[in-house]
Design a protein around this motif. Structure first.
Motif, mmCIF file in Angstrom:
data_model
loop_
_atom_site.group_PDB
_atom_site.id
_atom_site.type_symbol
_atom_site.label_atom_id
_atom_site.label_comp_id
_atom_site.label_asym_id
_atom_site.label_seq_id
_atom_site.Cartn_x
_atom_site.Cartn_y
_atom_site.Cartn_z
ATOM 1 N N ASN A 135 -1.579 -6.936 0.752
ATOM 2 C CA ASN A 135 -1.449 -7.704 -0.991
ATOM 3 C C ASN A 135 -0.959 -6.830 -1.649
ATOM 4 O O ASN A 135 -0.244 -7.119 -2.631
ATOM 5 C CB ASN A 135 -2.676 -8.021 -1.523
ATOM 6 N N LEU A 136 -0.413 -5.364 -0.893
ATOM 7 C CA LEU A 136 0.189 -4.441 -2.268
ATOM 8 C C LEU A 136 1.786 -5.009 -1.530
ATOM 9 O O LEU A 136 2.635 -5.120 -2.758
ATOM 10 C CB LEU A 136 -0.307 -2.884 -2.042
ATOM 11 N N LEU A 142 7.605 -6.790 0.610
ATOM 12 C CA LEU A 142 8.085 -6.351 1.910
ATOM 13 C C LEU A 142 7.148 -7.213 2.516
ATOM 14 O O LEU A 142 7.858 -7.434 3.650
ATOM 15 C CB LEU A 142 6.715 -5.287 1.544
ATOM 16 N N MET A 143 6.022 -8.081 2.338
ATOM 17 C CA MET A 143 5.722 -9.341 2.832
ATOM 18 C C MET A 143 5.309 -10.535 2.241
ATOM 19 O O MET A 143 5.930 -10.705 1.332
ATOM 20 C CB MET A 143 4.145 -8.501 3.718
#
Lengths: 284, 264
Positions: A135-136, A142-143
């Motif tokens: 989630n971060l 980044l994702m």
């Protein structure tokens, strides 16, 4: 007061309780386990006294070979990861202010004593889809989508490194506290950078300590029984998991006992090696 | 060097803290969802540990087991360490070795040994068998701290007491005991905290008849997630930090740990 040999029978008095307890509840259970490893398994989880080698013969199967190979590989990988980070970390810790050292030691002891169940639960949360670290990464861009990172080999390896790292630091700590500080100072005076002094002077001087620590951490990692179960797939099961599984869920005590005896022999051989490596250090 | 040290300490600290931060976060979620960052704020899951009978029973079982087994470990270790310090009996070192063995070998071995033993004697599943099993399993901790405590005693003090006519019993009570008291307390504390957290030995000896908190969490994990697991984890972490913080306050933690692995 001089230490003196016991004179009367009464002098042995204090030894009775400890010796009795350790014999009755450690030596006898150990012997029972060895005996059971030769027993004949019956249907329905029972076993009868016998002297058969069937339980040991099962080691020769491809399945057992795979589990053993994976257990050893995993423990080696964890030991290397822990020692690679642990040596520079402990070296710097031993040279920190006393207050800093105490704070870190309390934190490391607290994590070391944390139940394996809780470590497994904490990492499965951190690797989960809804509350996890991905989630971060999504938030950072980044994702594109959060995902679960377990079960996987990486998850097992990370959690086992987490569990073994405090142990590694505490095993290294005594040797690094006592390390002669003039060693690195001399290197510095001769113009080496701190990093160069660490790698060319400190690490070689600690060669045997590092080897002994690697072995101790390896045995520690070999004992991990819940993390591979909680965070991995069945192919990530280790010998410790397999022993628990056979004893509790498959009710095959003789086979579980035979595997445990085998694990004892491996561990003892390694402890011997670690002690030998430690002696070498003193001999120098 | 300072920059490198700060960086390494930060990275290691982050690695060690990250899972615990997330667990602390999910423990205060308003609803029974596994979400981080937490949605809403509630301490209800901490209340659950004490109000829900299942969790409360597990907590009581864990505390009782830890208190009795640590006491037993101490009762085994104290006379043994005293004897080894007082007498010249090299063969008695075998018991020192036996005391350290359960802790050095992979825990599943001790657990399985005790399981076969209790099953063979027909006592399997009784609550007190867990106390004895843990007492033996953790005897290493008071044994190591006490050996260190005895070795730190200045023998001339004891000599002086003996010259003035004190017998062994009086010397122990008036000279030795006050000097090793901090080591007795820290040995008990180490054994207590580790017993509280121990899973495999407890599971293999009384897992089917009694639930300690680690066993309860493991069993609960199989049926899915409840935030109480997270609150128990935080509670145990706080207990450990407080106990070890007190040990550091009371004694010399760097010295205690500097010698801990000396005899390994």
């Amino acid at each position: 007061m001089r230490r003196e040999p016991p004179q009367r029978l009464g002098d042995y008095g204090p030894l009775f309780f400890p010796a009795g307890m350790l014999t009755l509840f450690f030596v006898v259970p150990f012997a029972t386990m060895i005996a059971v490893s030769f027993f004949q398994r019956e249907q329905g989880g029972f076993y009868t006294p016998a002297f058969v080698l069937d339980n040991y013969a099962r080691f020769l199967s491809l399945f057992f070979g795979k589990v053993l190979g994976f257990s050893l590989f995993l423990a080696v990988a964890v030991a290397i990861a822990c020692v690679a980070v642990g040596v520079p970390f402990t070296y710097l810790l031993a040279r920190s202010a006393r207050k800093t050292q105490i704070a870190w030691l309390v934190a490391l002891l607290s994590i070391l004593s944390l139940s394996e169940v809780m470590i497994g639960f904490a990492w499965s949360t951190l690797f989960s889809r809804t509350a996890g670290i991905t989630n971060l990464f999504v938030w950072l861009g980044l994702m594109s989508q959060a995902q679960a990172l377990t079960p996987s080999f990486g998850a097992v390896m990370t959690a086992m490194t987490y569990q073994a790292f405090p142990y590694t630091v505490l095993v290294l700590y005594p040797a690094l506290v006592r390390l002669d500080p003039t060693l690195a100072e001399a290197a510095r005076t001769l113009g080496a950078s701190p990093v160069k002094a660490f790698f060319t002077v400190v690490v070689p001087a600690l060669r045997n300590t590092i080897l002994a620590t690697l072995i101790m951490v390896f045995i520690f990692a070999l004992g991990s029984y819940l993390l591979p179960q909680l965070l991995g797939r069945p192919q990530h099961w280790t010998l410790s998991v397999l022993i628990t599984d056979q004893a509790i869920y498959q009710s095959n005590m003789p086979f579980a006992a035979a595997m445990a005896v085998f694990l004892v022999l491996v561990s003892l051989a390694l402890v011997g090696l670690a002690v030998y490596a430690g002696r070498q250090k003193e001999a120098k | 060097m300072t920059v490198l040290r700060r960086l390494l300490f930060f990275v290691v600290g982050l690695f060690l803290a990250l899972p615990l931060i997330v667990v602390a976060g999910v423990s205060i979620n308003q609803r029974q969802t596994l979400a981080f960052p937490p949605q809403g704020f509630s301490l209800a899951w901490y209340g659950q540990i004490f109000t829900n009978p299942e969790w409360r029973n597990a907590l009581v079982a864990s505390l009782a087991l830890a208190a009795t087994s640590a006491l037993l470990a101490l009762l085994i270790a104290l006379p043994l360490a005293w004897f080894l310090w007082r007498r010249l009996a090299p063969w008695a070192n075998i018991f020192q070795l036996l005391g350290v063995a359960p802790f050095t070998l992979p825990p599943v071995i001790t657990a399985l040994g005790l399981l076969t033993f209790w099953a063979t004697t027909g006592l399997y599943g009784q609550a007190w068998t867990a106390a004895i099993s843990h007492g033996i399993f953790f005897v290493t901790l008071p044994l190591v701290t006490l050996s260190l405590g005895f070795s730190a005693i200045d023998r001339s003090l004891v000599e002086a007491a003996a010259t003035m006519g004190a017998d062994d019993r009086t010397i122990f009570r008036t000279v030795v005991l006050p000097l090793i008291l901090p080591y007795i307390v820290s040995g008990y504390a180490f054994a207590f905290v580790l017993s509280l957290n121990e899973y495999i030995v407890a599971y293999m000896t009384v897992g089917f008849t009694m639930e300690t908190l680690p066993i309860k969490i493991f069993n609960a994990l199989r049926y899915g997630y409840t935030p109480t697991m997270a609150s128990v984890t935080v509670l145990f972490l706080v207990i450990a930090a407080v106990v070890f913080g007190l040990v550091a306050r009371l004694g010399d933690l760097p010295k205690l740990l500097g010698a801990l692995s000396e005899d390994k």
